[in-house]
Design an enzyme around this catalytic site. Sequence first.
Site, PDB file in Angstrom:
ATOM      1  N   TRP A  73      26.867 -27.406  29.209  1.00 21.10           N
ATOM      2  CA  TRP A  73      25.578 -27.552  30.304  1.00 21.10           C
ATOM      3  C   TRP A  73      24.515 -28.188  29.940  1.00 21.10           C
ATOM      4  O   TRP A  73      24.174 -28.385  28.975  1.00 21.10           O
ATOM      5  CB  TRP A  73      25.558 -25.763  30.287  1.00 21.10           C
ATOM      6  CG  TRP A  73      26.417 -25.034  31.121  1.00 21.10           C
ATOM      7  CD1 TRP A  73      27.133 -24.147  30.253  1.00 21.10           C
ATOM      8  CD2 TRP A  73      26.863 -24.865  32.101  1.00 21.10           C
ATOM      9  NE1 TRP A  73      27.950 -23.471  30.878  1.00 21.10           N
ATOM     10  CE2 TRP A  73      27.832 -23.851  32.107  1.00 21.10           C
ATOM     11  CE3 TRP A  73      26.659 -25.605  33.505  1.00 21.10           C
ATOM     12  CZ2 TRP A  73      28.562 -23.532  33.546  1.00 21.10           C
ATOM     13  CZ3 TRP A  73      26.983 -25.303  34.678  1.00 21.10           C
ATOM     14  CH2 TRP A  73      28.266 -24.132  34.424  1.00 21.10           C
ATOM     15  N   GLU A 121      12.495 -10.011  44.775  1.00 20.44           N
ATOM     16  CA  GLU A 121      12.884  -8.888  44.464  1.00 20.44           C
ATOM     17  C   GLU A 121      12.396  -7.959  43.317  1.00 20.44           C
ATOM     18  O   GLU A 121      12.662  -6.877  43.045  1.00 20.44           O
ATOM     19  CB  GLU A 121      14.498  -9.247  44.162  1.00 20.44           C
ATOM     20  CG  GLU A 121      15.505  -9.725  45.276  1.00 20.44           C
ATOM     21  CD  GLU A 121      15.508 -10.971  45.693  1.00 20.44           C
ATOM     22  OE1 GLU A 121      14.362 -11.747  44.935  1.00 20.44           O
ATOM     23  OE2 GLU A 121      16.200 -11.614  46.075  1.00 20.44           O
ATOM     24  N   THR A 143      12.954 -12.912  51.123  1.00 21.83           N
ATOM     25  CA  THR A 143      13.112 -14.036  50.088  1.00 21.83           C
ATOM     26  C   THR A 143      12.829 -15.432  50.766  1.00 21.83           C
ATOM     27  O   THR A 143      13.349 -15.462  51.799  1.00 21.83           O
ATOM     28  CB  THR A 143      14.396 -13.967  49.599  1.00 21.83           C
ATOM     29  OG1 THR A 143      15.682 -13.943  50.381  1.00 21.83           O
ATOM     30  CG2 THR A 143      14.634 -12.606  48.704  1.00 21.83           C
ATOM     31  N   LYS A 148      26.918 -29.371  34.677  1.00 19.16           N
ATOM     32  CA  LYS A 148      28.259 -29.278  33.522  1.00 19.16           C
ATOM     33  C   LYS A 148      28.746 -30.553  33.374  1.00 19.16           C
ATOM     34  O   LYS A 148      29.521 -31.104  34.262  1.00 19.16           O
ATOM     35  CB  LYS A 148      29.119 -28.151  34.088  1.00 19.16           C
ATOM     36  CG  LYS A 148      30.055 -27.745  33.103  1.00 19.16           C
ATOM     37  CD  LYS A 148      30.749 -26.661  33.280  1.00 19.16           C
ATOM     38  CE  LYS A 148      31.462 -25.833  32.299  1.00 19.16           C
ATOM     39  NZ  LYS A 148      32.071 -24.561  32.529  1.00 19.16           N
TER      40      LYS A 148
END
Lengths: 539, 539
Positions: A441, A326, A183, A436
Amino acid sequence: MRGLMQDRPLDVAAVMRRVEQFGHKKIVTATAAGEVTATWREVVSRARLLAAALGDLGVPHQARVGAFGWNSQRYVELYLAVPSSGRVLHTLNHRLFADEITHIVNDAADDVLFVDRSLLPRVWPLVDGFGSVRRIVVMDDGATGEIPADPRIVDYEELLAGVGEPARPVTPDENEAACLCYTSGTTGNPKGVLYSHRSIVLHALLLLGADAFAISERDVVMPIVPMFHVNAWGLPYAAMLAGSDLVLPGPAMSPEALLERMARHRVTFSAGVPAIWRGIQPLLGEADVSSLRMVVSGGSALPDALSRAWQEATGIPLTSSWGMTETSPLVACGRLSSVHDDLDPDARRVKLGLPGPSLPLTELRIVDDDGNPVAHDGETPGELQVSGPTIASGYFGGDPGTDKFTEDGWLRTGDVATIDEYGYLRIVDRTKDLVKSGGEWISSVALENEIMAHPDVAEAAVIGVVDDKWGERPLACVVPVAGRTVDDQGIRRHLEGRVASWWIPERFWITDEIPKTATGKFSKVALRKLAAAQGMSAP
Amino acid sequence: MRGLMQDRPLDVAAVMRRVEQFGHKKIVTATAAGEVTATWREVVSRARLLAAALGDLGVPHQARVGAFGWNSQRYVELYLAVPSSGRVLHTLNHRLFADEITHIVNDAADDVLFVDRSLLPRVWPLVDGFGSVRRIVVMDDGATGEIPADPRIVDYEELLAGVGEPARPVTPDENEAACLCYTSGTTGNPKGVLYSHRSIVLHALLLLGADAFAISERDVVMPIVPMFHVNAWGLPYAAMLAGSDLVLPGPAMSPEALLERMARHRVTFSAGVPAIWRGIQPLLGEADVSSLRMVVSGGSALPDALSRAWQEATGIPLTSSWGMTETSPLVACGRLSSVHDDLDPDARRVKLGLPGPSLPLTELRIVDDDGNPVAHDGETPGELQVSGPTIASGYFGGDPGTDKFTEDGWLRTGDVATIDEYGYLRIVDRTKDLVKSGGEWISSVALENEIMAHPDVAEAAVIGVVDDKWGERPLACVVPVAGRTVDDQGIRRHLEGRVASWWIPERFWITDEIPKTATGKFSKVALRKLAAAQGMSAP
């Protein structure tokens, strides 16, 4: 009671036998010395020699074979020879920082390395830090730099020329490891994703699907996404199953060179990150790319303004896709379903610009903070989790990353998403990139897209910074289009009516460049450091 | 070293979860009482009840559940419920002769039977000969015949209504048996082909491929090929993976009814044997079938004259396909490759009328009498052998048919074929249907096609009969188009220049009907018997 069907593994050797059936089809590679064209017949024949050469080099069964290279025919040969002979191909990103590269090579314990000659200046200074690497095979791509006089170094073509008999492919258990890719490490240490023969073949089959990329024999596929990056999104293996031509850009990654090659070879399908399409877009009037049927954008969110510009210039909008290292990587791509028949061209483009329903065999769910499923209503966000035979179950190497998987074995993506009643996925944000503010959000991705819709804005990245009153507020880093200027006021006016008023940032940085990760994504880690240096700390 | 990918079986339960994502899409069934429409959501929900009902009936794990039915929604429910609950769905052909049906039910040891009410008059008289069958579930399709008062009989809807809790799907090893279908027995005893979950799912995935049937969410799929015949060529499972609508003709199999339904539901994809397309063709001007994108013909060779008539009437020619019960069934279908870009429309139609290259994962070879591979030059014939994860490795039941497989586990198809340099398959004949005249082979299939190209000929079948001079000579059995007449002389003149002069038969039978097998193919066995009765014995 077992079914009475032939026990045939889904393995890379079968893919190699498959593409021999299309032996007359071509692979074109751009090199510093000009274009090289080979047939699949030649490539398979060379791959069989290469497999034997790995034996000559003493590379053990299942040992890792590292590769640093641009997209090229020789890289395709590695894709075939290494897994089909029972070794594991470890694709390496030469753009990572030096200590990341060293960490990854050592973590994977690579036994030998294959390196493009043009990348040797990048790799050679690090070699003495690679504990496990015994030999370095140089793939001469026409670069002119000096090759060190070192007994560990061997030339690719000399290696092949020295082989007596081509290797017979090994028939593995299909669950054996075939390829390894780390990754990019934006969320911690790079971690190794170890693909099996089975996952590689199933993923390639999925790409042939009519509702996925629909790769066919008639396609001329040009993967601009690097072959070191999640197997170029699986495109080379899909092209082998389908018998497509491949056009590989090598190191010639300038927008001009990519566009010219696309036009000259009548490319029908291409895939890359938004930055690639942004680079090419202003040049689209200069070449005939009418052969294109599908242009896929992935790796980060696709701004609609960019897709619109492509649609205006070529007649086809860009198609979005979503996946991770992944996930092999393709999980979903933009597409129009029968429920969208009545949409106008603009709405259809917007639909294609978001990931669609998941591919067959691949299952999605979104969950709240307690792990409970949330509604598929297109509005309620939750953490996206993924399951399927092409999805990782764990990591190879030193960092097991067990917190990335649920108790029932699903991958926790770290992305926040909604899913609508037709299964359409919409990525709201990375969990940690949500801002936030006052208990609500703000999606940094949505805000970036709206800012980038401003005609004078080339790029925008948003991070959250600590705010005494609201807890956190968005900070927007903005790069103007070359030759244009923008200011805070102008962007704020542009945003009014496009986003809720409390989303509109108070603070903007107008700058020449947004720091990026080695894979070309906005580096929010680096941005947060820059902000902290100016006294604005991330929460 | 195993790859680190999630261990997710390729199983029918996953297909069932998949189609729930397309819960709003539809299945339409024609019944004697009119059309019934359900959503996939409803079908999956009913399938979960059905799975529980199988438990209530005491059907053991891996027991065979026999089914006699027309293509219908309830049959789709069986496709889902039986394998996903760990039982084996045994699809049965009610058109077989009574003693064949009894043999097959007993050979499979079916535990329960599901029977369409309209087929009960066919099945009920045989039931006492079915040694293993405990219960008969009647699927009421609106037929009006009496239902016997017998404690073994239960109504499908009452069975579902009595279920308390829907069943949780079983997660099998993907190699476990899922479905069972017997061969039509044209070449000996019917033999059971036992599909695994893995082979079912892989085959369905292959049908989604852009170069195969390209089944997509946007399709309205109408399988005319029966669901008891090799899983309707895999189309229902493919439609589930893709999320297509399904239109199922039930018992309404007249050309008029099929065409009307095709037009009304805007069908995009259909598949059936040549006799179906021959029946519909004269009516094509009477309905709007402009929604069709692909019409697949399989089961026997596709006469070009028929495809041309379809092309003239609808703009699209028929697409050929090739497979067997033992091959799931699709191995190859007609398609145009990049090498065919310069062909004119007639040549393109001819190309589509032959099977193309094999599907991914499926490998072909042709061998001579000694088992040695022969050249892929498009001319040299050899016995066709097939390998792959969707190909049978043996037979279930009393007849192991071991001579049908090679030592290295490939299926011997019994067909003689050529393969060209691009992998295109061409079936020359069944091994036993070749006519050997003067030491040279005559292809009965090729000769039939040329005779059927005569405008006044509807059907033609050729067999070999013993001849004193040549060893064997072709005998042609010919059915004229309704209302037309043909004679030997006219057909001979028609054949001149189309085939080698020594291929032209001396003897013709002009007749009203060619005997057919239960699956609608020309019965050469029956023809040979008729010939023998007239003193012309088969070699």
